[in-house]
Design a protein around this motif. Sequence first.
Motif, mmCIF file in Angstrom:
data_model
loop_
_atom_site.group_PDB
_atom_site.id
_atom_site.type_symbol
_atom_site.label_atom_id
_atom_site.label_comp_id
_atom_site.label_asym_id
_atom_site.label_seq_id
_atom_site.Cartn_x
_atom_site.Cartn_y
_atom_site.Cartn_z
ATOM 1 N N HIS A 40 -45.849 49.734 -14.615
ATOM 2 C CA HIS A 40 -44.794 48.823 -14.173
ATOM 3 C C HIS A 40 -44.881 48.635 -12.650
ATOM 4 O O HIS A 40 -45.129 49.598 -11.916
ATOM 5 C CB HIS A 40 -43.429 49.404 -14.547
ATOM 6 C CG HIS A 40 -42.298 48.447 -14.426
ATOM 7 N ND1 HIS A 40 -41.766 48.054 -13.219
ATOM 8 C CD2 HIS A 40 -41.572 47.783 -15.375
ATOM 9 C CE1 HIS A 40 -40.772 47.209 -13.426
ATOM 10 N NE2 HIS A 40 -40.624 47.022 -14.722
ATOM 11 N N ALA A 42 -42.741 48.404 -10.451
ATOM 12 C CA ALA A 42 -41.758 49.193 -9.687
ATOM 13 C C ALA A 42 -41.968 50.696 -9.848
ATOM 14 O O ALA A 42 -41.239 51.486 -9.240
ATOM 15 C CB ALA A 42 -40.340 48.828 -10.130
ATOM 16 N N ALA A 67 -34.471 48.317 -12.500
ATOM 17 C CA ALA A 67 -35.556 47.379 -12.776
ATOM 18 C C ALA A 67 -35.732 47.121 -14.265
ATOM 19 O O ALA A 67 -36.320 46.111 -14.659
ATOM 20 C CB ALA A 67 -36.863 47.913 -12.185
ATOM 21 N N LYS A 70 -32.281 44.571 -16.271
ATOM 22 C CA LYS A 70 -31.994 43.260 -15.721
ATOM 23 C C LYS A 70 -30.990 42.525 -16.607
ATOM 24 O O LYS A 70 -31.126 42.507 -17.827
ATOM 25 C CB LYS A 70 -33.277 42.433 -15.613
ATOM 26 C CG LYS A 70 -34.334 43.012 -14.684
ATOM 27 C CD LYS A 70 -33.900 42.951 -13.223
ATOM 28 C CE LYS A 70 -35.035 43.367 -12.287
ATOM 29 N NZ LYS A 70 -34.626 43.338 -10.874
ATOM 30 N N THR A 98 -28.809 51.307 -6.155
ATOM 31 C CA THR A 98 -30.072 51.564 -5.454
ATOM 32 C C THR A 98 -29.846 52.362 -4.178
ATOM 33 O O THR A 98 -30.784 52.645 -3.442
ATOM 34 C CB THR A 98 -30.787 50.237 -5.117
ATOM 35 O OG1 THR A 98 -29.902 49.405 -4.346
ATOM 36 C CG2 THR A 98 -31.180 49.497 -6.394
#
Length: 268
Positions: A40, A42, A67, A70, A98
Amino acid sequence: MKALLLCAALLTSSPLYAAQLLIDLGSGSRTWQTEELLKHPAAQTIKIKDDVSYHRDMQYRAVPMAALLKGLKTDDHVQAVALDGFAAELNAAPLLDTQGSQAWLAIEDPDKPWPRLAADKPGAGPFYLVWTDPQAGHISPEQWPFQVARIQRLAPVAERFPALAPDPKLASNDPVNQGFSLFQKNCLACHRLNAAGDSQFGPDLNIPYSPTEYFSGDFLKRYIRDPQSLRHWPQAKMPGFDSSVLPDQELELLLGYLRHMAGRKQLP
């Protein structure tokens, strides 16, 4: 869904496997493969200090939960279900953060399997929800589900299971309702109450009796703090909740909810 869990269980019995994780946010679902998650965009390597499950520092390849979720809103409710029936009830807001405490999906690399949790237990893989800086968000050990098979958006607990709800005449900020929130955070992943809940892990906490009815004095508090100090049982699975995880004031609120619900038994 049973087929999915059985498939995951069979796949994880071998050191080499291609595990699957189902994420269903209501508007659509996606099944992620181990290889996809490891690659991925991220994904990164993170270090977890004093990991809740391994009780030591650990390093993982992980993807931020934000991530993978979403479209989820901060006021949504999420459930993470493990292969063994553990069902963690999670508010979406901390999962989407985050800053401060941050939630990550750790992915076990088949070529670098994680260690066993204990000599007679499997490892935490193939998927494990971990947190960096958990103290900042007051994250409970019950919010670290391992061997996760699916993550799904659901209606809030009180809507799905009315038998868990306190007296509706109580104000939203009543201590009993505060205790109900703590019950969802710390207890509902393993226990049912009034036969309501999704967990298949621990005993019901109200039927036939609430622990507030058969633990006298401070013994229930002592049991919650350190279960093995009262009932020494090698196969026991309940963790202790020390004051850094469940402060004394919150423990009192939790017990207040259990006492309240002892007067609201609903037989299945």
